[in-house]
Design a protein around this motif. Structure first.
Motif, PDB file in Angstrom:
ATOM      1  N   LEU A 136       8.712  -3.691  -0.261  1.00 56.97           N
ATOM      2  CA  LEU A 136       9.413  -2.515  -0.479  1.00 56.97           C
ATOM      3  C   LEU A 136       9.306  -1.734   0.766  1.00 56.97           C
ATOM      4  CD1 LEU A 136      11.519  -2.151  -4.018  1.00 56.97           C
ATOM      5  CD2 LEU A 136      12.394  -1.782  -1.788  1.00 56.97           C
ATOM      6  N   LEU A 137       7.846  -1.270  -0.052  1.00 56.88           N
ATOM      7  CA  LEU A 137       7.623   0.337   0.575  1.00 56.88           C
ATOM      8  C   LEU A 137       7.199  -0.044   1.487  1.00 56.88           C
ATOM      9  CD1 LEU A 137       4.246   0.956  -1.708  1.00 56.88           C
ATOM     10  CD2 LEU A 137       6.913   1.870  -1.158  1.00 56.88           C
ATOM     11  N   LEU A 138       7.155  -1.152   2.704  1.00 57.28           N
ATOM     12  CA  LEU A 138       6.859  -1.802   4.208  1.00 57.28           C
ATOM     13  C   LEU A 138       8.658  -1.402   5.338  1.00 57.28           C
ATOM     14  CD1 LEU A 138       5.353  -4.945   4.140  1.00 57.28           C
ATOM     15  CD2 LEU A 138       4.281  -2.613   3.825  1.00 57.28           C
ATOM     16  N   VAL A 139       9.728  -1.358   4.056  1.00 59.88           N
ATOM     17  CA  VAL A 139      10.725  -1.185   5.211  1.00 59.88           C
ATOM     18  C   VAL A 139      11.365   0.693   4.933  1.00 59.88           C
ATOM     19  CG1 VAL A 139      11.172  -3.228   5.237  1.00 59.88           C
ATOM     20  CG2 VAL A 139      12.407  -1.837   3.427  1.00 59.88           C
ATOM     21  N   LEU A 140      10.173   1.120   4.337  1.00 61.78           N
ATOM     22  CA  LEU A 140      10.456   2.184   3.775  1.00 61.78           C
ATOM     23  C   LEU A 140      10.153   3.413   4.356  1.00 61.78           C
ATOM     24  CD1 LEU A 140      10.424   2.304  -0.008  1.00 61.78           C
ATOM     25  CD2 LEU A 140      12.061   2.051   1.565  1.00 61.78           C
ATOM     26  N   ASP A 141      10.623   4.633   5.198  1.00 57.62           N
ATOM     27  CA  ASP A 141      10.234   5.433   6.310  1.00 57.62           C
ATOM     28  C   ASP A 141       9.514   6.654   5.974  1.00 57.62           C
ATOM     29  OD1 ASP A 141      12.316   4.948   7.940  1.00 57.62           O
ATOM     30  OD2 ASP A 141      13.862   5.272   6.110  1.00 57.62           O
ATOM     31  N   ARG A 142       8.941   6.711   4.488  1.00 57.61           N
ATOM     32  CA  ARG A 142       8.223   7.514   3.992  1.00 57.61           C
ATOM     33  C   ARG A 142       7.864   7.408   2.667  1.00 57.61           C
ATOM     34  NH1 ARG A 142       5.107  12.015   6.156  1.00 57.61           N
ATOM     35  NH2 ARG A 142       4.145  13.322   4.622  1.00 57.61           N
ATOM     36  N   VAL A 143       6.363   6.814   2.598  1.00 59.60           N
ATOM     37  CA  VAL A 143       5.541   6.532   1.213  1.00 59.60           C
ATOM     38  C   VAL A 143       5.136   7.944   1.072  1.00 59.60           C
ATOM     39  CG1 VAL A 143       4.323   5.349   0.117  1.00 59.60           C
ATOM     40  CG2 VAL A 143       6.648   4.235   1.496  1.00 59.60           C
ATOM     41  N   ILE A 144       5.263   8.207  -0.505  1.00 58.56           N
ATOM     42  CA  ILE A 144       4.855   8.735  -1.207  1.00 58.56           C
ATOM     43  C   ILE A 144       3.939   8.242  -2.415  1.00 58.56           C
ATOM     44  CG2 ILE A 144       4.261  11.452  -2.354  1.00 58.56           C
ATOM     45  CD1 ILE A 144       7.043  11.831  -0.235  1.00 58.56           C
ATOM     46  N   ALA A 145       2.412   8.483  -2.700  1.00 59.02           N
ATOM     47  CA  ALA A 145       2.065   8.077  -3.473  1.00 59.02           C
ATOM     48  C   ALA A 145       1.020   8.908  -4.555  1.00 59.02           C
ATOM     49  CB  ALA A 145       1.416   7.187  -3.296  1.00 59.02           C
ATOM     50  N   THR A 146       1.115   8.764  -5.225  1.00 63.57           N
ATOM     51  CA  THR A 146      -0.175   9.796  -6.512  1.00 63.57           C
ATOM     52  C   THR A 146      -1.808   9.339  -6.225  1.00 63.57           C
ATOM     53  OG1 THR A 146       0.124   8.393  -8.322  1.00 63.57           O
ATOM     54  CG2 THR A 146       2.316   9.708  -8.560  1.00 63.57           C
ATOM     55  N   GLU A 147      -2.230  10.233  -6.782  1.00 60.62           N
ATOM     56  CA  GLU A 147      -3.510   9.693  -6.064  1.00 60.62           C
ATOM     57  C   GLU A 147      -4.667   8.694  -7.563  1.00 60.62           C
ATOM     58  OE1 GLU A 147      -5.182  14.167  -5.708  1.00 60.62           O
ATOM     59  OE2 GLU A 147      -4.952  13.627  -6.849  1.00 60.62           O
TER      60      GLU A 147
END
Length: 477
Positions: free
Chosen positions: A332-343
Motif C-alpha cells: 500500500l505504501l508504494l502508491v501513497l504520496d507521503r509516508v510517515i513512520a514512527t521511529e
C-alpha cells in the motif's frame, strides 16, 4: 455463441457434465488423459463447444479419483495431468478469443462488469471456461491444501482479458467505478462525516478523510472483508467534495501481544489463507484493481464519458505507519504520496518466503529503491527499519510515536493544494502508464493463482511460524 451443445447442471460435487454418449467426450485413463486435446481456430462458437466438451470430460476423469486429501502420489500426478490439459486448452481458447468473449459478456463493451460479475457471467455463457458458482462454493468450504485449485482457471481468464488492448482498458475502467455500497452510503457520509464500515472507520477532519484500519484482533491482517471496507472508504474519500486529502493509518489493536498499540498492517491473513478463506477474485485481484487501483489512478465517476479536464477523480494520499507495514501493508505504501513512520516501525515484503507474489510490488518497488535493493527486499525478505538510511527510499519522514498526529496534520496542510494534485497526476502517468500496469497484472493473475495452490506454499502456510515473527500474529486471538 451458437451451437447445439447441451450441458447438464453440475452434479453434487459441483462438476459440470455433458449429455451421455457425446462423441466429443475424450474419455481416457486418468494416467494418460489429456494427450489429444481438440484443435481450436474454427471460430468462437465452435471452439467454445469444443472447450465445454473437453472440460466436462476432464471433470468426469477427476471424478474417478478420490478427494484431494485422500489421493496418493500416483493419483495426484494423474489429477495434475488432467487439470494441466484442461487449463492449457482454456489458455489457448482465451488467447484466441479474448476480445470476442469480453464483447459477448459486456454487450460489445456497453456494460461495465466488475471482475466478480464478469467471472460469473463467463461461467454461465462459456461452460468449462471458468468454475461455476457451485464449484467455487464447494472449494470455499475446504482448506487451501484440500482444494482442486479451480481459481487458477479464473486467473487464465483474466490474464487473457487484461492482455487485450481493447478488453483490458475497459475492464480496469469497470473496477475504477464507485461501488454500489459507497454510492448508497455517500449522502450519509457527506452529512455526518463519519462511518464505521466494519473493519475500516472513515472520518472527515477538516480537509482530510482519515481511514483507520481496525481489523484489531489480527493486527490489521488483510482479508476479503478488509478489502471490501477499504474500497468503500476509498470511494467515499474520492466522491466527497469536502475532502481533498486521504489519510491511511492503523488503529489500536486488541491482540494480546499488541493490545492498545497502533499497527499499520501485518499483510495477508495467513490463517484465512491456510483455511481457504482468501478469495482470488474478491481479494487478490480486487485489491489491486479496486482500492489500490483507485488510490493510484483515481475513481471514474461516469463510465464511458471523457470528462473535462480529467476523466478520473484523484486526491493525494498520506500513510501513517505505526509499528510495522508487512506484506500487503508495505505494498500500500508504494502508491501513497507521503509516508510517515514512527521511529520503531519497520517494513518488509515476506511474500517470497511464503511462496507467493507481493501484489504489484515487483513493478513498483524498483522504481523507488532501485533494482538491487528491490531484489533484496522481495527475494530475500530483507527488513527495512525506519531508522535505516535506506528507509528514506520508502518512507518520507520518521517521527517519535507521540509526534505522529502533528506530522500527519502538517502533511495534510501541505497537500491541501491544487498544484499538488496536478503534479501528482503527471507523476503517476509518468511512473506507471496504464498499459504497463495491465501487462503486469495479466501475468500476476496466473502466476499468483498457481502459487496459491502450489505444494510448497501449502507446506509453508501449514507450518508454525518462529516465535517473535510478527507474521505469526495474524491469527485471531
Amino acid at each position: 455463441m451458437s451451437g447445439d451443445l447441451t450441458v447438464h447442471g453440475p452434479d453434487r460435487a459441483g462438476r459440470p457434465a455433458v449429455r451421455d454418449g457425446d462423441p466429443m467426450a475424450w474419455d481416457a485413463d486418468p494416467a494418460t488423459w489429456g494427450t489429444t486435446p481438440p484443435p481450436l481456430g474454427a471460430g468462437l462458437a465452435e471452439d467454445a463447444t469444443a472447450l465445454a466438451h473437453y472440460a466436462a470430460a476432464a471433470e468426469r476423469e477427476l471424478a474417478t479419483l478420490p478427494a484431494v486429501p485422500q489421493r496418493d502420489r500416483r493419483q495426484r500426478d494423474a489429477a495434475a495431468r488432467i487439470l494441466q490439459a484442461a487449463r492449457t486448452l482454456r489458455d489457448h481458447f482465451i488467447a484466441h478469443h479474448a476480445e470476442a468473449v469480453y464483447d459477448e459478456l459486456t454487450g460489445a463493451r456497453s456494460v461495465h462488469l466488475r471482475i466478480d460479475a464478469l467471472a460469473r457471467a463467463a461461467a454461465d455463457r462459456f461452460p468449462g471456461l471458468v468454475p461455476t458458482r457451485a464449484q467455487l462454493d464447494a472449494e470455499r468450504a475446504l482448506a487451501q491444501a484440500d482444494k482442486e485449485g479451480r481459481e487458477i482457471d479464473q486467473g487464465i481468464l483474466f490474464r487473457g482479458l487484461l492482455r487485450s488492448p481493447t478488453a483490458g482498458p475497459h475492464l480496469t475502467d469497470a473496477m475504477l467505478l464507485p461501488t454500489r455500497r459507497a454510492l448508497d452510503l455517500l449522502s450519509r457520509f457527506r452529512r455526518t462525516g463519519r462511518l464505521d464500515l466494519g473493519v475500516v472507520l472513515i472520518e472527515r477532519r477538516g480537509a482530510a478523510a482519515h481511514l483507520t484500519l481496525r481489523n484489531t484482533r489480527c493486527l490489521n491482517a488483510e482479508d476479503d472483508a478488509l478489502v471490501d471496507d477499504l474500497e468503500t472508504a476509498v470511494d467515499l474519500t474520492l466522491l466527497d467534495d469536502q475532502v481533498t486529502v486521504g489519510v491511511l493509518r492503523g488503529g489500536e489493536m486488541t491482540h494480546p501481544r499488541h493490545a492498545g498499540r497502533r499497527v499499520f498492517s501485518a499483510g495477508i491473513n495467513l490463517t484465512d489463507l491456510r483455511e481457504g478463506r482468501i478469495s482470488f477474485v474478491d481479494f487478490l485481484l480486487r485489491r489491486e484493481l479496486g482500492p489500490i487501483g483507485k488510490i493510484t489512478r483515481g475513481l471514474l465517476p461516469v463510465p464511458g464519458v471523457e470528462s473535462f479536464p480529467h476523466r478520473t477523480v484523484q486526491k493525494p494520499w498520506i500513510g501513517a505507519v505505526d509499528s510495522f507495514a508487512i506484506g500487503g501493508g508495505m505494498q500500500l505504501l508504494l502508491v501513497l504520496d507521503r509516508v510517515i513512520a514512527t521511529e520503531d516501525a519497520y517494513f518488509s515484503l515476506p511474500a517470497a518466503q511464503e511462496g507467493i507474489v507481493p501484489g504489484v510490488a515487483n513493478l513498483r518497488l524498483p522504481r523507488l529503491t532501485g533494482a538491487r535493493a528491490a531484489r533484496r527486499v522481495i527475494l530475500t525478505g530483507q527488513v527495512i527499519t525506519a531508522t535505516d538510511p535506506q528507509a528514506s527510499l520508502v518512507c518520507d519522514e520518521v517521527v517519535p510515536s507521540d509526534g505522529m498526529d502533528a506530522a500527519v496534520e502538517a502533511a495534510v496542510a501541505a497537500f491541501d493544494n491544487p498544484a499538488v494534485l496536478a503534479n501528482r497526476r503527471m507523476l503517476q502517468l509518468a511512473e506507471e502508464p496504464p498499459e504497463r500496469f495491465q501487462a503486469y497484472l495479466a501475468e500476476f493473475a496466473v502466476t499468483q493463482a498457481l502459487r496459491l495452490h502450489s505444494e510448497d506454499v501449502i507446506g509453508r502456510i501449514a507450518r508454525p511460524r518462529p516465535e517473535g515473527d510478527e507474521r505469526a500474529d495474524d491469527r485471531p486471538a
